[in-house]
Design a protein around this motif. Structure first.
Motif, mmCIF file in Angstrom:
data_model
loop_
_atom_site.group_PDB
_atom_site.id
_atom_site.type_symbol
_atom_site.label_atom_id
_atom_site.label_comp_id
_atom_site.label_asym_id
_atom_site.label_seq_id
_atom_site.Cartn_x
_atom_site.Cartn_y
_atom_site.Cartn_z
ATOM 1 N N GLY A 154 60.494 38.881 37.072
ATOM 2 C CA GLY A 154 59.315 38.213 36.828
ATOM 3 C C GLY A 154 59.476 36.821 36.040
ATOM 4 O O GLY A 154 60.777 36.457 35.572
ATOM 5 N N ASP A 155 58.376 36.098 35.953
ATOM 6 C CA ASP A 155 58.636 34.804 35.166
ATOM 7 C C ASP A 155 57.558 34.641 34.194
ATOM 8 O O ASP A 155 56.334 34.365 34.696
ATOM 9 C CB ASP A 155 58.572 33.477 36.019
ATOM 10 C CG ASP A 155 58.414 32.153 35.337
ATOM 11 O OD1 ASP A 155 58.645 32.116 33.934
ATOM 12 O OD2 ASP A 155 58.599 31.017 35.823
ATOM 13 N N PHE A 156 57.568 35.040 32.692
ATOM 14 C CA PHE A 156 56.500 35.110 31.928
ATOM 15 C C PHE A 156 55.793 33.935 31.514
ATOM 16 O O PHE A 156 54.895 33.941 30.946
ATOM 17 C CB PHE A 156 57.008 35.844 30.527
ATOM 18 C CG PHE A 156 58.011 35.512 29.930
ATOM 19 C CD1 PHE A 156 57.683 34.366 28.875
ATOM 20 C CD2 PHE A 156 59.196 35.838 29.933
ATOM 21 C CE1 PHE A 156 58.746 33.489 28.326
ATOM 22 C CE2 PHE A 156 60.257 35.176 29.269
ATOM 23 C CZ PHE A 156 60.228 33.864 28.545
ATOM 24 N N LEU A 157 56.206 32.759 32.073
ATOM 25 C CA LEU A 157 55.706 31.630 31.904
ATOM 26 C C LEU A 157 54.643 31.209 33.020
ATOM 27 O O LEU A 157 53.999 30.297 32.904
ATOM 28 C CB LEU A 157 56.799 30.446 31.750
ATOM 29 C CG LEU A 157 57.656 30.390 30.658
ATOM 30 C CD1 LEU A 157 58.728 29.258 30.833
ATOM 31 C CD2 LEU A 157 57.061 30.304 29.405
ATOM 32 N N GLN A 158 54.740 32.145 33.982
ATOM 33 C CA GLN A 158 53.631 31.933 35.186
ATOM 34 C C GLN A 158 52.837 33.091 35.447
ATOM 35 O O GLN A 158 52.525 33.462 36.572
ATOM 36 C CB GLN A 158 54.457 31.673 36.263
ATOM 37 C CG GLN A 158 55.320 30.234 36.491
ATOM 38 C CD GLN A 158 55.722 29.851 37.724
ATOM 39 O OE1 GLN A 158 54.838 29.738 38.575
ATOM 40 N NE2 GLN A 158 56.986 29.287 37.959
ATOM 41 N N SER A 159 52.084 33.630 34.182
ATOM 42 C CA SER A 159 51.448 34.851 34.548
ATOM 43 C C SER A 159 50.195 34.385 35.022
ATOM 44 O O SER A 159 49.530 33.218 34.464
ATOM 45 C CB SER A 159 51.241 35.695 33.027
ATOM 46 O OG SER A 159 50.125 36.527 33.200
ATOM 47 N N ASP A 160 49.439 35.099 35.971
ATOM 48 C CA ASP A 160 48.365 34.950 36.579
ATOM 49 C C ASP A 160 47.006 35.812 35.679
ATOM 50 O O ASP A 160 46.013 35.677 36.253
ATOM 51 C CB ASP A 160 48.230 35.151 37.914
ATOM 52 C CG ASP A 160 49.110 34.134 38.748
ATOM 53 O OD1 ASP A 160 48.946 33.134 38.299
ATOM 54 O OD2 ASP A 160 49.891 34.459 39.444
ATOM 55 N N LEU A 161 47.510 36.678 34.656
ATOM 56 C CA LEU A 161 46.493 37.369 34.254
ATOM 57 C C LEU A 161 45.403 36.719 33.343
ATOM 58 O O LEU A 161 45.840 35.489 32.839
ATOM 59 C CB LEU A 161 47.151 38.495 33.116
ATOM 60 C CG LEU A 161 48.371 39.381 33.709
ATOM 61 C CD1 LEU A 161 48.933 40.043 32.748
ATOM 62 C CD2 LEU A 161 47.222 40.647 34.491
ATOM 63 N N PRO A 162 44.293 36.948 33.065
ATOM 64 C CA PRO A 162 43.316 36.361 32.112
ATOM 65 C C PRO A 162 43.813 36.113 30.825
ATOM 66 O O PRO A 162 44.838 37.146 30.336
ATOM 67 C CB PRO A 162 42.013 37.382 32.005
ATOM 68 C CG PRO A 162 42.226 38.196 33.530
ATOM 69 C CD PRO A 162 43.822 38.499 33.579
ATOM 70 N N GLU A 163 43.616 35.004 30.325
ATOM 71 C CA GLU A 163 44.080 34.605 28.936
ATOM 72 C C GLU A 163 44.056 35.792 27.841
ATOM 73 O O GLU A 163 45.394 36.123 27.303
ATOM 74 C CB GLU A 163 43.287 33.425 28.529
ATOM 75 C CG GLU A 163 44.362 32.615 27.440
ATOM 76 C CD GLU A 163 43.614 31.453 27.213
ATOM 77 O OE1 GLU A 163 43.384 31.020 26.011
ATOM 78 O OE2 GLU A 163 43.219 30.332 28.204
ATOM 79 N N ARG A 164 43.159 36.551 27.677
ATOM 80 C CA ARG A 164 43.155 37.516 26.532
ATOM 81 C C ARG A 164 43.724 38.929 27.107
ATOM 82 O O ARG A 164 43.679 39.981 26.514
ATOM 83 C CB ARG A 164 41.621 37.917 26.344
ATOM 84 C CG ARG A 164 41.049 36.603 25.648
ATOM 85 C CD ARG A 164 39.870 36.921 25.027
ATOM 86 N NE ARG A 164 39.049 35.801 24.384
ATOM 87 C CZ ARG A 164 37.828 35.783 23.661
ATOM 88 N NH1 ARG A 164 37.109 36.815 23.599
ATOM 89 N NH2 ARG A 164 37.444 34.739 23.310
ATOM 90 N N THR A 165 44.079 39.075 28.408
ATOM 91 C CA THR A 165 44.802 40.388 28.852
ATOM 92 C C THR A 165 46.298 40.320 28.409
ATOM 93 O O THR A 165 46.887 39.388 28.579
ATOM 94 C CB THR A 165 44.769 40.380 30.470
ATOM 95 O OG1 THR A 165 43.402 40.215 30.670
ATOM 96 C CG2 THR A 165 45.234 41.572 30.971
#
Length: 206
Positions: A154-165
């Motif tokens: 993975g690439d933690f700089l490209q998360s698609d999770l909602p901001e508060r998740t």
């Protein structure tokens, strides 16, 4: 096609997969984290080191829920796993991929449906782990059985999770270092292997 590392870090990544049970690899797009994971899984299957490959990723929905997609699990999750199948097609003929699925030696499964399973003699690739919740990653990591490998990319700089998740990939990279049979690696921009035209196009279109 043969699995080959094209940078020092990629060679180390391949070695780490061969020598560890759990491998976590972060890196930017194009650095080879998924390409090498799939190639290593195919190599392990062909050599008899494992009997099965499982491909999974978090299903982060944009718009319709996965439940609205028609068909069985493979039909629902398949579109999310196209990048992994592209990599499979690089290493083996497409008809061989279809045969593996028909024989049950290649399985696709959404991350959310893995609770309660134990993977034995299996190589499991979790791609796009930056979109996995903390609880999902903890559940996934505890599915490992004997003679198995978990490869998490993975690439933690490209998360698609909602901001508060609360995602769990960065935490895993930080807290699972220095464990026996666990490798934590980071690929960088220097490890990106792309068609040379891409660099020139990006330079001109900046």
């Amino acid at each position: 096609m043969k699995l080959v590392g094209r940078s020092k870090n990629q060679v180390e990544y391949i070695r780490s997969i061969a020598n560890n049970d759990i491998i976590l690899c972060s890196g930017p797009p194009g650095s080879g984290k998924t390409h090498i994971a799939v190639g290593s899984a195919v190599k392990a299957l062909r050599s008899g080191a494992v009997e099965k490959i499982i491909l999974t990723r978090p299903v982060v929905e944009v718009g319709n829920s996965i439940g609205y997609l028609p068909g069985d699990i493979e039909d629902k999750v398949g579109p999310y796993l196209i990048p992994l199948f592209d990599e499979l097609d690089y290493y083996v003929e497409h008809k061989y991929v279809s045969r593996l699925m028909a024989d049950g030696r290649l399985e696709i499964c959404p991350l959310s449906m893995m609770r309660g399973r134990t993977f034995v003699n299996t190589c499991v690739i979790l791609d796009e782990a930056q979109n996995a919740l903390r609880g999902e990653l903890r559940m996934f990591l505890t599915r490992i059985g004997f003679e198995s490998k978990l490869i998490i990319t993975g690439d933690f700089l490209q998360s698609d999770l909602p901001e508060r998740t609360r995602g769990g990939f960065r935490e895993c990279l930080e807290k699972l270092q220095d464990m026996d049979d666990v490798a934590v690696l980071s690929l960088a921009d220097d490890d990106i292997v792309r068609h040379p035209l891409i660099y020139e196009i990006e330079r001109r279109l900046k």
